[in-house]
Design an enzyme around this catalytic site. Structure first.
Site, mmCIF file in Angstrom:
data_model
loop_
_atom_site.group_PDB
_atom_site.id
_atom_site.type_symbol
_atom_site.label_atom_id
_atom_site.label_comp_id
_atom_site.label_asym_id
_atom_site.label_seq_id
_atom_site.Cartn_x
_atom_site.Cartn_y
_atom_site.Cartn_z
ATOM 1 C CE LYS A 114 -3.497 -2.651 0.908
ATOM 2 N NZ LYS A 114 -4.708 -2.835 0.259
HETATM 3 C C1 LIG Z 1 -0.938 -7.813 2.331
HETATM 4 C C2 LIG Z 1 -2.110 -7.769 1.529
HETATM 5 N N1 LIG Z 1 -2.322 -8.643 0.546
HETATM 6 C C3 LIG Z 1 -3.327 -8.733 -0.417
HETATM 7 C C4 LIG Z 1 -4.351 -7.688 -0.425
HETATM 8 C C5 LIG Z 1 -5.137 -7.717 -1.312
HETATM 9 O O1 LIG Z 1 -5.068 -6.606 -2.407
HETATM 10 P P1 LIG Z 1 -6.258 -5.848 -3.163
HETATM 11 O O2 LIG Z 1 -7.261 -5.741 -2.134
HETATM 12 O O3 LIG Z 1 -5.697 -4.862 -3.920
HETATM 13 O O4 LIG Z 1 -6.605 -7.101 -3.838
HETATM 14 C C6 LIG Z 1 -4.254 -6.800 0.755
HETATM 15 C C7 LIG Z 1 -5.130 -5.473 0.904
HETATM 16 O O5 LIG Z 1 -5.504 -4.889 0.073
HETATM 17 C C8 LIG Z 1 -2.953 -6.786 1.676
HETATM 18 O O6 LIG Z 1 -2.898 -5.908 2.542
HETATM 19 N N1 LIG Z 2 -6.765 -5.193 2.178
HETATM 20 C C1 LIG Z 2 -6.803 -3.616 2.517
HETATM 21 C C2 LIG Z 2 -8.408 -3.729 2.355
HETATM 22 C C3 LIG Z 2 -8.705 -2.229 1.615
HETATM 23 O O1 LIG Z 2 -8.215 -2.454 0.248
HETATM 24 P P1 LIG Z 2 -8.020 -1.333 -0.575
HETATM 25 O O2 LIG Z 2 -6.879 -1.547 -1.445
HETATM 26 O O3 LIG Z 2 -9.039 -0.937 -1.481
HETATM 27 O O4 LIG Z 2 -7.534 0.098 0.088
HETATM 28 C C4 LIG Z 2 -6.243 -3.293 3.598
HETATM 29 O O5 LIG Z 2 -5.423 -3.844 4.100
HETATM 30 O O6 LIG Z 2 -6.783 -2.400 4.387
#
Ligand SMILES: Cc1ncc(COP(=O)(O)O)c(C=O)c1O
Ligand SMILES: N[C@@H](CCOP(=O)(O)O)C(=O)O
Length: 468
Positions: A114
């Site tokens: 993120k």
């Molecule tokens: C460690 C981790 N892996 C995978 C994901 C999944 O990613 P996305 O929500 O973009 O599919 C998340 C949260 O978004 C995450 O924090």
């Molecule tokens: N897995 C995410 C959930 C939110 O997903 P986002 O990518 O749309 O912000 C988290 O860890 O908070």
């Protein structure tokens, strides 16, 4: 030429990047996507092979912000953000087997992917809000990682109050502390007595009706419904692919998936010209997308709490962006489909020809907790490399669904294992040490408000703390 953005539901105004950044959900409930996707030729992509991460980020991101952010200012932001990462390569690729790799996306300040987008988002907000002399309220939902990255990325923004909702007791201790120990009067953590989907629903509902902000502040999204999130996440697909021989050589990715934002960025990279041959949607037991891709049945089931809390998501917001393309960008048709999907009452199926189009590129696989643990152990025994449990789901799915062993398979290493004590201990490993900047995390004071999962109570809390 200035980039324009349109809503997936076809009934909201076209916006510039600057307005998309500040808008969150479109007024028709849809998500913004670029009206035209920037395209790069094979020759252009090949010429980027020796660029640093920051140089490449500028090439990939600039077309999306053109008309709203000038090239030099963008360069300055990018240089600042990625020089702050804990690895000189920013997104290093780690080999775990023949032609099999993990793309390490956890060298940013909060140790998850993120940071790549949320560090940028903070700078972009500062840039735009200073110019407009506006203050905004950020409202975000997190299953663990978005929250801390958003707080870290925006804590220094002068014109921002930030409210992050996480499911009470359902994120790891490190994740919680990474959010609740950050000092600042503009930072507010709300632990809701519910799950991530309830938090995400409250965020989306608040974008639909912002009356609680009395017309004095705009609401801004830090979740991947905000296009600025996706845009910055596209870069590491280009970076890893170029490292492994693209564009001459195709590549494949396995992506631990929850809200479908990260994998959608991979899909965008393909649309922009990167030779991506396969994208694997790797889920935990919250497997709505796997059931849909494999059986053509979209059915939202109650959320399960797992050892991969960040992927404990039942409704994947960004899937709508893919469906928009599968429906040939017909906003009205998509609005009808989304109404059915969001009703969560019936099982929804797509026309087989549309799903077949998706299956040309995407495969899917669901991994339960025992197999997640086994995969952590297997990879450690083979290589001495400790995966975080989310990444382990990606590796398992990669090994199960790989179409062509000659094509490099890259699993996105979405987080550092130090964030997930329960899984690491269940797998029988000692916890790695927290990095230097978080060494005293467990001793820091926490600030958090526990609230029921009720929209009016959450909105009242936000209003009270914004206008105090
Ligand atoms: C460690 C981790 N892996 C995978 C994901 C999944 O990613 P996305 O929500 O973009 O599919 C998340 C949260 O978004 C995450 O924090
Ligand atoms: N897995 C995410 C959930 C939110 O997903 P986002 O990518 O749309 O912000 C988290 O860890 O908070």
């Amino acid at each position: 030429m200035a980039m324009k953005y349109i809503s997936t539901r076809g009934n909201a105004p076209e916006l510039t990047f600057e307005d998309v950044l500040l808008t969150g959900l479109a007024s028709d409930g849809g998500l913004y996507v670029p009206k035209e996707v920037p395209q790069f030729t094979k020759e252009e992509i090949a010429s980027w092979r020796d660029l640093s991460y920051a140089e490449l980020a500028h090439k990939v991101i600039y077309p999306f912000v053109e008309g709203s952010v000038d090239s030099d200012s963008l360069k300055k932001m990018i240089d600042e953000v990625y020089s702050g990462f804990g690895h000189k390569a920013v997104a290093p690729v780690q080999q775990i087997d023949h032609n099999e790799y993990v793309l390490e996306l956890f060298h940013g300040p909060t140790l998850a992917f993120k940071d790549f987008a949320l560090q940028m988002l903070g700078r972009l907000l500062d840039y735009v809000l200073e110019r407009r002399h506006e203050k905004v309220v950020i409202m975000g939902a997190t299953s663990g990682d978005t929250g801390s990255a958003a707080i870290e990325g925006t804590k220094a923004c002068k014109n921002v109050d930030i409210f992050i909702l996480h499911p009470h007791g359902k994120v790891s201790e490190v994740q919680r502390r990474q959010m609740t120990t950050v000092e600042g009067d503009n930072i507010h953590n709300i632990a809701i007595e519910g799950n991530f989907d309830q938090a995400q629903d409250m965020v989306k509902a608040s974008f639909g009706d912002q009356a609680f902000l009395r017309g004095e502040r705009k609401l801004v999204a830090v979740n991947s419904i905000n296009w600025a999130r996706i845009m910055s996440q596209i870069v590491y697909y280009f970076y890893s692919a170029l490292n492994l021989g693209a564009p001459e050589r195709p590549v494949a990715y396995s992506v631990p998936t929850g809200n479908f934002g990260d994998i959608f960025a991979g899909y965008m990279a393909k649309k922009m010209g990167l030779p991506v041959e396969q994208l694997i949607i790797a889920t935990n037991s919250n497997d709505v997308l796997h059931r849909f891709m494999s059986q053509n049945q979209y059915e939202v089931r109650p959320l399960k709490h797992t050892i991969t809390p960040s992927m404990d998501i039942a409704v994947s917001s960004n899937f709508e962006r893919l469906l928009f393309d599968l429906y040939d960008r017909d906003g009205a048709a998509l609005a009808d489909l989304m109404a059915k999907m969001n009703a969560k009452e019936d099982i929804v199926s797509l026309d087989e020809s549309k799903l077949a189009k998706a299956r040309e590129l995407f495969d899917s696989y669901a991994v339960n907790e025992d197999v997640t643990i086994e995969t952590m152990q297997e990879v450690y025994n083979e290589t001495g490399y400790l995966l975080d449990p989310h990444t382990a789901i990606g590796v398992k799915a990669a090994r199960a669904c790989r179409r062509n062993p000659r094509i490099p398979m890259i699993t996105l290493g979405t987080a550092h294992p130090v964030k997930f004590e329960e899984a690491v201990q269940r797998a029988g490993f000692d916890m790695p040490a927290l990095p230097h900047h978080l060494a005293d995390l467990m001793d820091r004071d926490e600030r958090v408000s526990v609230l029921p999962a009720e929209l009016d109570k959450v909105q009242a809390f936000i209003a009270e703390n914004t206008f105090k």
